[in-house]
Design an enzyme around this catalytic site. Structure first.
Site, PDB file in Angstrom:
ATOM      1  N   HIS A 163      -1.509  -0.545 -11.444  1.00  0.00           N
ATOM      2  CA  HIS A 163      -2.401   0.597 -12.594  1.00  0.00           C
ATOM      3  C   HIS A 163      -0.774   0.674 -12.905  1.00  0.00           C
ATOM      4  O   HIS A 163       0.681   0.464 -12.832  1.00  0.00           O
ATOM      5  CB  HIS A 163      -2.553   1.720 -11.418  1.00  0.00           C
ATOM      6  CG  HIS A 163      -1.608   2.531 -10.480  1.00  0.00           C
ATOM      7  ND1 HIS A 163      -1.885   1.711  -9.210  1.00  0.00           N
ATOM      8  CD2 HIS A 163      -1.205   3.512 -10.906  1.00  0.00           C
ATOM      9  CE1 HIS A 163      -0.567   2.742  -8.931  1.00  0.00           C
ATOM     10  NE2 HIS A 163      -0.594   3.679  -9.320  1.00  0.00           N
ATOM     11  N   ILE A 212     -10.708  -2.687  -5.685  1.00  0.00           N
ATOM     12  CA  ILE A 212     -10.961  -3.964  -6.521  1.00  0.00           C
ATOM     13  C   ILE A 212     -10.480  -4.044  -8.158  1.00  0.00           C
ATOM     14  O   ILE A 212      -9.205  -3.594  -8.569  1.00  0.00           O
ATOM     15  CB  ILE A 212     -10.098  -5.938  -5.823  1.00  0.00           C
ATOM     16  CG1 ILE A 212      -9.851  -5.440  -4.690  1.00  0.00           C
ATOM     17  CG2 ILE A 212      -9.633  -6.455  -7.081  1.00  0.00           C
ATOM     18  CD1 ILE A 212     -10.048  -6.741  -4.224  1.00  0.00           C
ATOM     19  N   ASP A 221      -6.453   1.035 -14.588  1.00  0.00           N
ATOM     20  CA  ASP A 221      -6.192  -0.168 -13.884  1.00  0.00           C
ATOM     21  C   ASP A 221      -5.979  -1.639 -14.371  1.00  0.00           C
ATOM     22  O   ASP A 221      -6.709  -2.286 -15.103  1.00  0.00           O
ATOM     23  CB  ASP A 221      -7.058  -0.270 -12.662  1.00  0.00           C
ATOM     24  CG  ASP A 221      -7.146  -1.214 -11.338  1.00  0.00           C
ATOM     25  OD1 ASP A 221      -6.805  -0.703 -10.508  1.00  0.00           O
ATOM     26  OD2 ASP A 221      -8.045  -2.207 -11.265  1.00  0.00           O
ATOM     27  N   ARG A 249       8.658  -2.960  -1.222  1.00  0.00           N
ATOM     28  CA  ARG A 249       7.766  -1.710  -0.796  1.00  0.00           C
ATOM     29  C   ARG A 249       6.560  -2.464  -2.459  1.00  0.00           C
ATOM     30  O   ARG A 249       6.600  -1.099  -3.186  1.00  0.00           O
ATOM     31  CB  ARG A 249       7.895  -0.742  -0.452  1.00  0.00           C
ATOM     32  CG  ARG A 249       6.815  -0.263   0.135  1.00  0.00           C
ATOM     33  CD  ARG A 249       5.727   0.404  -1.076  1.00  0.00           C
ATOM     34  NE  ARG A 249       4.570   1.328  -0.309  1.00  0.00           N
ATOM     35  CZ  ARG A 249       3.792   2.220  -1.272  1.00  0.00           C
ATOM     36  NH1 ARG A 249       3.923   2.327  -2.332  1.00  0.00           N
ATOM     37  NH2 ARG A 249       2.994   2.870  -0.412  1.00  0.00           N
ATOM     38  N   ASP A 251       2.635  -1.212  -3.661  1.00  0.00           N
ATOM     39  CA  ASP A 251       1.938  -0.318  -3.500  1.00  0.00           C
ATOM     40  C   ASP A 251       0.883  -0.020  -3.890  1.00  0.00           C
ATOM     41  O   ASP A 251       0.324  -1.295  -4.355  1.00  0.00           O
ATOM     42  CB  ASP A 251       2.569   1.089  -4.438  1.00  0.00           C
ATOM     43  CG  ASP A 251       0.883   2.068  -4.705  1.00  0.00           C
ATOM     44  OD1 ASP A 251       1.244   2.963  -3.832  1.00  0.00           O
ATOM     45  OD2 ASP A 251       0.324   1.866  -5.383  1.00  0.00           O
ATOM     46  N   LYS A 254      -4.028  -3.175  -1.158  1.00  0.00           N
ATOM     47  CA  LYS A 254      -5.691  -3.333  -1.029  1.00  0.00           C
ATOM     48  C   LYS A 254      -6.721  -2.946  -1.879  1.00  0.00           C
ATOM     49  O   LYS A 254      -7.632  -3.535  -2.732  1.00  0.00           O
ATOM     50  CB  LYS A 254      -6.115  -1.548  -0.028  1.00  0.00           C
ATOM     51  CG  LYS A 254      -7.008  -1.767   0.710  1.00  0.00           C
ATOM     52  CD  LYS A 254      -7.437  -0.934   0.890  1.00  0.00           C
ATOM     53  CE  LYS A 254      -9.173  -0.629   1.897  1.00  0.00           C
ATOM     54  NZ  LYS A 254      -9.212   0.105   3.057  1.00  0.00           N
ATOM     55  N   HIS A 255      -6.018  -3.027  -3.376  1.00  0.00           N
ATOM     56  CA  HIS A 255      -7.275  -2.299  -4.770  1.00  0.00           C
ATOM     57  C   HIS A 255      -6.070  -3.814  -5.875  1.00  0.00           C
ATOM     58  O   HIS A 255      -7.017  -3.094  -6.729  1.00  0.00           O
ATOM     59  CB  HIS A 255      -6.565  -1.108  -5.299  1.00  0.00           C
ATOM     60  CG  HIS A 255      -6.981   0.147  -3.823  1.00  0.00           C
ATOM     61  ND1 HIS A 255      -7.964   0.524  -3.637  1.00  0.00           N
ATOM     62  CD2 HIS A 255      -6.397   0.596  -3.512  1.00  0.00           C
ATOM     63  CE1 HIS A 255      -8.415   1.053  -3.059  1.00  0.00           C
ATOM     64  NE2 HIS A 255      -6.637   1.358  -2.884  1.00  0.00           N
ATOM     65  N   GLU A 279       0.537  -1.763   0.970  1.00  0.00           N
ATOM     66  CA  GLU A 279       0.856  -0.195   1.205  1.00  0.00           C
ATOM     67  C   GLU A 279      -0.440  -0.378   1.357  1.00  0.00           C
ATOM     68  O   GLU A 279      -1.401  -0.632   0.011  1.00  0.00           O
ATOM     69  CB  GLU A 279       0.765   0.565   0.543  1.00  0.00           C
ATOM     70  CG  GLU A 279       0.605   1.987   0.928  1.00  0.00           C
ATOM     71  CD  GLU A 279      -0.196   2.904  -0.453  1.00  0.00           C
ATOM     72  OE1 GLU A 279      -0.765   3.943  -0.115  1.00  0.00           O
ATOM     73  OE2 GLU A 279      -0.681   1.759  -1.413  1.00  0.00           O
ATOM     74  N   HIS A 349       4.392   9.680   3.024  1.00  0.00           N
ATOM     75  CA  HIS A 349       4.736  10.694   1.917  1.00  0.00           C
ATOM     76  C   HIS A 349       3.086  10.990   0.859  1.00  0.00           C
ATOM     77  O   HIS A 349       2.330  11.781   0.169  1.00  0.00           O
ATOM     78  CB  HIS A 349       5.425   9.797   0.087  1.00  0.00           C
ATOM     79  CG  HIS A 349       4.883   8.488  -0.204  1.00  0.00           C
ATOM     80  ND1 HIS A 349       4.675   7.383   0.981  1.00  0.00           N
ATOM     81  CD2 HIS A 349       4.082   8.244  -1.578  1.00  0.00           C
ATOM     82  CE1 HIS A 349       4.458   6.643   0.020  1.00  0.00           C
ATOM     83  NE2 HIS A 349       4.027   7.334  -1.200  1.00  0.00           N
ATOM     84  N   ASP A 350       2.316  10.265   1.599  1.00  0.00           N
ATOM     85  CA  ASP A 350       1.065   9.813   1.138  1.00  0.00           C
ATOM     86  C   ASP A 350       0.041  10.393   2.877  1.00  0.00           C
ATOM     87  O   ASP A 350      -1.285  10.778   2.969  1.00  0.00           O
ATOM     88  CB  ASP A 350       0.452   8.577   1.747  1.00  0.00           C
ATOM     89  CG  ASP A 350       0.874   8.010   0.198  1.00  0.00           C
ATOM     90  OD1 ASP A 350       0.753   8.433  -1.021  1.00  0.00           O
ATOM     91  OD2 ASP A 350       0.846   6.177  -0.457  1.00  0.00           O
ATOM     92  N   ARG A 397       6.659  16.525  -0.190  1.00  0.00           N
ATOM     93  CA  ARG A 397       7.347  15.930  -0.463  1.00  0.00           C
ATOM     94  C   ARG A 397       7.935  16.998  -1.065  1.00  0.00           C
ATOM     95  O   ARG A 397       8.752  17.036  -2.418  1.00  0.00           O
ATOM     96  CB  ARG A 397       6.894  14.973  -1.802  1.00  0.00           C
ATOM     97  CG  ARG A 397       6.079  14.222  -1.837  1.00  0.00           C
ATOM     98  CD  ARG A 397       4.705  13.695  -2.629  1.00  0.00           C
ATOM     99  NE  ARG A 397       4.201  12.474  -1.982  1.00  0.00           N
ATOM    100  CZ  ARG A 397       3.656  11.656  -3.153  1.00  0.00           C
ATOM    101  NH1 ARG A 397       3.630  12.386  -4.636  1.00  0.00           N
ATOM    102  NH2 ARG A 397       2.235  10.668  -3.134  1.00  0.00           N
TER     103      ARG A 397
END
Length: 705
Positions: A163, A212, A221, A249, A251, A254-255, A279, A349-350, A397
């Site tokens: 995104h 997704i 997206d 890394r 992000d 899964k999406h 992730e 951080h999540d 954070r």
């Protein structure tokens, strides 16, 4: 040099000449392989939210509503100069850190979100080919990279190909309307270029497909099958690879479709291979077979949420115990083909910080010790060494509180992170449970003759440990933690059995043996996928200094470089399939086989396959199988799918985004398969498709009854 080390260690409360020499030797061990960008088995990663670490250059801080010294939703001044400063004063090397995972470095939106948020975190990309000026310039980034490398430290960048930034289809003035730029030139935004983005509303997380092809919250997206987006993102990652990054890394994997992401990793590994991990968020006690499938098939490793959530269950919520933790260790060793490449953590951080204001520091110390001696690539979230606290974003954070090197957590990390560099049992070894109950976990890591044994008692009572069998050598083994957590030396007899000892409440001890091997042993191969000509790196020990042979199955690979612990080869030009890799020394000693390296048919491109009028019974789905490794080689158990049928197209039309070899004639068929594995093939001859050499494509067909 020894005196310099001793003075530094004394100043930060590390004691003993022996420990100083240990640190120096560990650094030397690491220095020999510091340029290995695909093997992180001996590394300890330190995750930094760049804006919250250290303000090294106040002149690049934003003005006005973007900046605050107290509002955690705003920029607070941290930058690359600050990170560079702490590299130069050895904060990280003293801590044993060998890789820094930094916030996404690209330019982010400048607008303030209607709810008062800013893009301080780096996840709201605006232009992937420019820097975030509040982190620094390209010159500052170059300095960060060169300084890190000169200190044996790798740099991992965060990357968001899912995104751009917050946007609303109904409000073109919402933040910056998801606009993306190519080095300053507008590509498009969410409301004026419908082809660049999905316009299917926000996900409710109800299904894999929904996650997704709909927006994640209010984030614009990308339609990754759009050729402009596909090319732009891959060009952008090339820019940062050219800048010298050592890892990525990714992000929100899964999406995004796995098919597109396989082409991304293939692009990275063909251009400049670096360790790449994604992730895929999992909640407490959540196990998702698609998570395992992604890690095994996409070419990426993953952040190991099963590990993270389980250790939190044992030591934070107390809803689980060490028997549950060890079950997770056993299960994931079977579920992940490359379990040592999964990136472990206790918080990030999540999620809420592991340490809590109202709790003793003991459980955090125990968690760190287990993290740093378990399988996987351990990651320390910045500030954990100072017991930083915080619940949800942005409290988790907060700014870095200090750079004190005398905390117990700092010293635990330092001792064990340095041990990871010197003893390959932690990076490459298998795990064996040696003593276990609800409170006590004693486990052994072993690779060749290298051994590390960790003993943990997180309970409130002491336990007498009898008949503890280990692979440690006969003799007295000091506690690597030097009594920081109450541990003591361990006496081992000639059969590897420990003398009876008391493991006190909240005690942790670590004992080890580091031993060179004359026999060749492969510990790691990276990446584990590639087409002919791609470089891969084989790591281990005992390969010898004289060049031998590397086999993929029965075929020899061409050697790029050869060393006793590291070999670089080119993937041989043989048919796409899975192969065992074996090293044969010039003395004809054969290594262990390292299994399941995937040779691709050719470089990969993303293609959307659509099949219409595919009517099915409930519980039956559509798949695709074909004549290449990427399409299962006609094995219906390896068919690609199940296809989707709700968002981009609706039942009885089905679709799926698949990575296929470029410039190749595919033969394939659609099949229907139910939950029991029963298969119905479509009729007629095999379908044929000549794939493009580059870009993306969409192929629409009609089911043949």
């Amino acid at each position: 040099m020894l005196n310099k080390f001793f003075l530094k260690m004394k100043a930060i409360a590390f004691v003993g000449i022996v420990f100083v020499v240990f640190l120096a030797l560990a650094n030397d061990v690491y220095a020999a392989s510091q340029l290995n960008k695909v093997n992180y088995s001996k590394d300890t990663i330190y995750q930094i939210v760049t804006d919250r670490f250290l303000d090294g250059d106040p002149s690049n801080n934003p003005d006005g509503a973007l900046y605050s010294e107290t509002d955690l939703h705003k920029y607070m001044g941290g930058d690359w100069k600050g990170i560079t400063e702490k590299i130069e004063d050895h904060y990280f090397t003293d801590l044993g850190i060998t890789a820094l995972w930094i916030s996404q470095p690209v330019e982010n939106v400048y607008a303030v979100h209607p709810e008062g948020y800013t893009s301080y975190h780096g996840y709201w990309a605006r232009d992937y080919k420019k820097t975030n000026p509040f982190y620094g310039s390209f010159n500052d980034f170059d300095e960060l990279i060169s300084t890190a490398h000169s200190h044996g430290i790798k740099i991992i960048m965060d990357f968001t190909p899912n995104h751009s930034s917050p946007a609303l289809k109904t409000d073109s003035d919402y933040v910056e309307n998801g606009a993306i730029y190519d080095n300053g030139s507008l590509i498009g935004n969410y409301s004026n270029d419908m082809d660049l983005f999905h316009h299917n509303g926000g996900t409710d997380f109800s299904s894999y497909e929904d996650g997704i092809y709909r927006n994640l919250y209010d984030l614009a997206d990308y339609d990754l099958q759009n050729q402009t987006i596909d090319q732009y993102l891959k060009e952008s990652i090339e820019l940062w690879l050219d800048k010298g990054i050592d890892g990525i890394r990714v992000d929100a994997v899964k999406h995004m479709s796995q098919g597109w992401q396989e082409t991304l990793t293939n692009h990275i590994y063909s251009y400049q291979p670096v360790f790449t991990f994604g992730e895929w968020f999992l909640g407490e006690n959540e196990i998702d077979p698609r998570n395992h499938y992604f890690a095994n098939e996409s070419g990426m490793s993953l952040l190991d949420f099963q590990f993270g959530q389980q250790i939190r269950g044992v030591l934070m919520s107390k809803e689980d115990d060490w028997t549950d933790f060890h079950t997770m260790i056993e299960d994931t060793s079977n579920s992940y083909n490359e379990v040592i490449d999964q990136v472990t953590f206790i918080d990030n951080h999540d999620m809420s910080r592991f340490h809590k204001e109202d709790r003793a520091k003991t459980n955090t110390d125990i968690a760190l010790a287990v993290l740093l001696t378990s399988r996987g690539v351990p990651t320390i979230y910045y500030g954990t060494e100072h017991y930083l606290t915080g619940e949800s974003d942005p409290e988790n954070r907060k700014p870095m509180p200090s750079f004190d090197r005398t905390t117990t957590a700092y010293q635990i990390i330092s001792n064990l992170a340095h041990l990871r560099q010197s003893n390959p049992a932690l990076g490459y070894g298998t795990t064996t449970e040696r003593w276990l109950n609800e409170d006590v976990y004693i486990f052994e890591r072993k690779f060749g003759d290298n051994v590390v044994v960790t003993a943990v008692n997180s309970g409130e009572q002491s336990y007498t440990i009898n008949n503890l069998q280990t692979s440690l050598l006969e003799g007295t083994h000091p506690d690597v933690l030097e009594g920081l957590m109450g541990g003591d030396a361990l006496q081992i007899d000639e059969k590897g059995q420990a003398s009876t000892f008391e493991l006190k409440a909240n005690e942790v001890a670590v004992w080890e043996v580091t031993a060179e091997s004359n026999a060749p042993l492969i510990g790691h191969v990276g990446p584990m996928v590639g087409q002919a000509g791609n470089e891969i790196t084989i790591s281990g020990e005992g390969f010898g200094e004289g060049q031998g042979t590397v086999l993929f199955g029965s075929d020899q690979a061409s050697i790029v470089s050869w060393g006793d612990s590291e070999i670089v080869v080119n993937v041989p030009d043989i048919p796409g399939n899975h192969y065992n890799i074996e090293v044969v020394t010039n003395g004809n000693k054969e290594s262990n086989p390292y299994s399941d390296f995937e040779i691709l048919t050719n470089k990969l491109i993303p293609v959307r396959f659509i099949v219409e009028e595919a009517v099915t019974d409930y519980g039956t789905s559509v798949y695709l199988v074909g004549n290449t490794q990427e399409l299962g080689n006609w094995d219906t158990d390896k068919a690609i799918g199940p296809f989707f049928n709700q968002i981009i197209a609706q039942y009885p039309t089905w679709y799926y985004d698949i990575s296929v070899p470029a410039d190749y004639t595919l033969e394939y068929k659609f099949i229907k398969k139910d939950a029991l594995g029963n298969v119905v093939w479509e009729s007629g001859t095999n379908r044929s498709y000549d794939t493009p050499t580059d870009g993306t494509d969409t192929l629409t067909s009609t089911w043949r009854n």
